[in-house]
Scaffold this active site. Sequence first.
Site, PDB file in Angstrom:
ATOM      1  N   ARG A 182      10.907  -0.527  12.149  1.00  0.00           N
ATOM      2  CA  ARG A 182       9.377  -0.299  13.000  1.00  0.00           C
ATOM      3  C   ARG A 182       8.977  -1.725  14.063  1.00  0.00           C
ATOM      4  NH1 ARG A 182       4.256  -0.479   8.763  1.00  0.00           N
ATOM      5  NH2 ARG A 182       2.760  -1.447  10.389  1.00  0.00           N
ATOM      6  N   ARG A 188     -10.334   0.933   8.688  1.00  0.00           N
ATOM      7  CA  ARG A 188      -9.937  -0.713   8.897  1.00  0.00           C
ATOM      8  C   ARG A 188     -10.970  -1.574   9.616  1.00  0.00           C
ATOM      9  NH1 ARG A 188      -4.074   0.090   9.191  1.00  0.00           N
ATOM     10  NH2 ARG A 188      -2.510  -1.452   9.990  1.00  0.00           N
ATOM     11  N   ARG A 222      -1.311  -9.301  12.971  1.00  0.00           N
ATOM     12  CA  ARG A 222      -1.506  -8.024  12.491  1.00  0.00           C
ATOM     13  C   ARG A 222      -2.845  -9.049  11.278  1.00  0.00           C
ATOM     14  NH1 ARG A 222       3.687  -5.123  10.804  1.00  0.00           N
ATOM     15  NH2 ARG A 222       2.142  -4.009   9.589  1.00  0.00           N
ATOM     16  N   LYS A 237       0.996  -1.435   0.134  1.00  0.00           N
ATOM     17  CA  LYS A 237       0.192  -0.377  -0.219  1.00  0.00           C
ATOM     18  C   LYS A 237       0.950   1.033  -0.098  1.00  0.00           C
ATOM     19  CE  LYS A 237      -2.814  -1.224   4.394  1.00  0.00           C
ATOM     20  NZ  LYS A 237      -1.737  -2.251   4.597  1.00  0.00           N
ATOM     21  N   ARG A 243      11.417  -6.311   4.843  1.00  0.00           N
ATOM     22  CA  ARG A 243      11.365  -4.765   5.301  1.00  0.00           C
ATOM     23  C   ARG A 243      11.827  -4.792   6.290  1.00  0.00           C
ATOM     24  NH1 ARG A 243       5.786  -2.170   5.012  1.00  0.00           N
ATOM     25  NH2 ARG A 243       5.269  -3.478   6.741  1.00  0.00           N
TER      26      ARG A 243
HETATM   27  P1  AMP Z   1       0.031   0.259   8.852  1.00  0.00           P
HETATM   28  O1  AMP Z   1       1.252   1.056   8.987  1.00  0.00           O
HETATM   29  O2  AMP Z   1      -0.852   0.909   8.847  1.00  0.00           O
HETATM   30  O3  AMP Z   1       0.121  -0.769   8.997  1.00  0.00           O
HETATM   31  O4  AMP Z   1      -0.532   0.855  10.818  1.00  0.00           O
HETATM   32  C1  AMP Z   1       0.590  -0.032  11.977  1.00  0.00           C
HETATM   33  C2  AMP Z   1      -0.223  -0.016  12.976  1.00  0.00           C
HETATM   34  O5  AMP Z   1      -1.426   1.319  13.825  1.00  0.00           O
HETATM   35  C3  AMP Z   1      -1.664  -0.740  12.740  1.00  0.00           C
HETATM   36  O6  AMP Z   1      -1.621  -2.626  12.944  1.00  0.00           O
HETATM   37  C4  AMP Z   1      -2.627  -0.442  14.072  1.00  0.00           C
HETATM   38  O7  AMP Z   1      -2.127  -1.123  15.149  1.00  0.00           O
HETATM   39  C5  AMP Z   1      -2.536   0.886  13.715  1.00  0.00           C
HETATM   40  N1  AMP Z   1      -2.817   1.714  13.434  1.00  0.00           N
HETATM   41  C6  AMP Z   1      -3.390   2.462  12.269  1.00  0.00           C
HETATM   42  N2  AMP Z   1      -3.961   2.555  11.571  1.00  0.00           N
HETATM   43  C7  AMP Z   1      -5.114   2.094  12.115  1.00  0.00           C
HETATM   44  C8  AMP Z   1      -6.502   2.516  12.050  1.00  0.00           C
HETATM   45  N3  AMP Z   1      -7.213   2.874  10.802  1.00  0.00           N
HETATM   46  N4  AMP Z   1      -6.937   1.587  13.142  1.00  0.00           N
HETATM   47  C9  AMP Z   1      -6.802   1.043  14.135  1.00  0.00           C
HETATM   48  N5  AMP Z   1      -5.496   1.128  14.093  1.00  0.00           N
HETATM   49  C10 AMP Z   1      -4.737   1.869  13.154  1.00  0.00           C
END
Ligand code: AMP
Length: 189
Positions: free
Chosen positions: A135, A88, A146, A13, A127
Amino acid sequence: MILILLGPPGAGKGTQCERLVDRYNIVQLSTGEMLRSAVAAGTEMGVKAKEVMDRGELVSDEIVVAIIADRLDEPDCSNGCILDGFPRTVAQAEALDVMLNEKDLVLDCVICIKADEQALFARIEQRAAETGGARSDDNAETLKKRLGVYHEQTAPIKPYYAAKGLLNTVDGMKEIDEVSESIFAILDK
Ligand code: AMP
């Protein structure tokens, strides 16, 4: 143009977002990035979010909905944006509908990047190696969690948008350029 980019962790993404930002002159709104900034800044919300993120779980709908609602009001969003990692959950999708309606904005398209789970583990490991563990949620154990959360809580938003005629799916296992071309073809229709 307002787009949602949907897909499991590691589907690409972020990479595709960068290309869409350049091509359509719109901004990327990544809730994950915004939460990581809050963690780095050590804000109260960041401290709370870090624990949840490190477990691979979702931060509360309330927090992310508020973050996006504020961010959409910034002037750089006037030409449009790509929502990356939001919504999400179905509750977030519903809240987004209300929010866009209130702001007189329209969601144009939802693009789901489909990916094979085995390949996702390999990508996340790569990554983690490339970014030197920048991260703290990029590891096999958290990825498993996840992915489970994605299937349980995020995948149900696909039928939500399909029912509105907004859902498009692309094959995220193809070469990065090919994935981009498939997305451009959908958006340029
Ligand atoms: P990402 O970078 O999009 O993979 O997000 C990393 C982490 O941030 C996720 O595993 C969640 O813990 C949190 N997170 C990001 N976006 C959301 C969302 N829209 N709703 C809830 N948690 C989120």
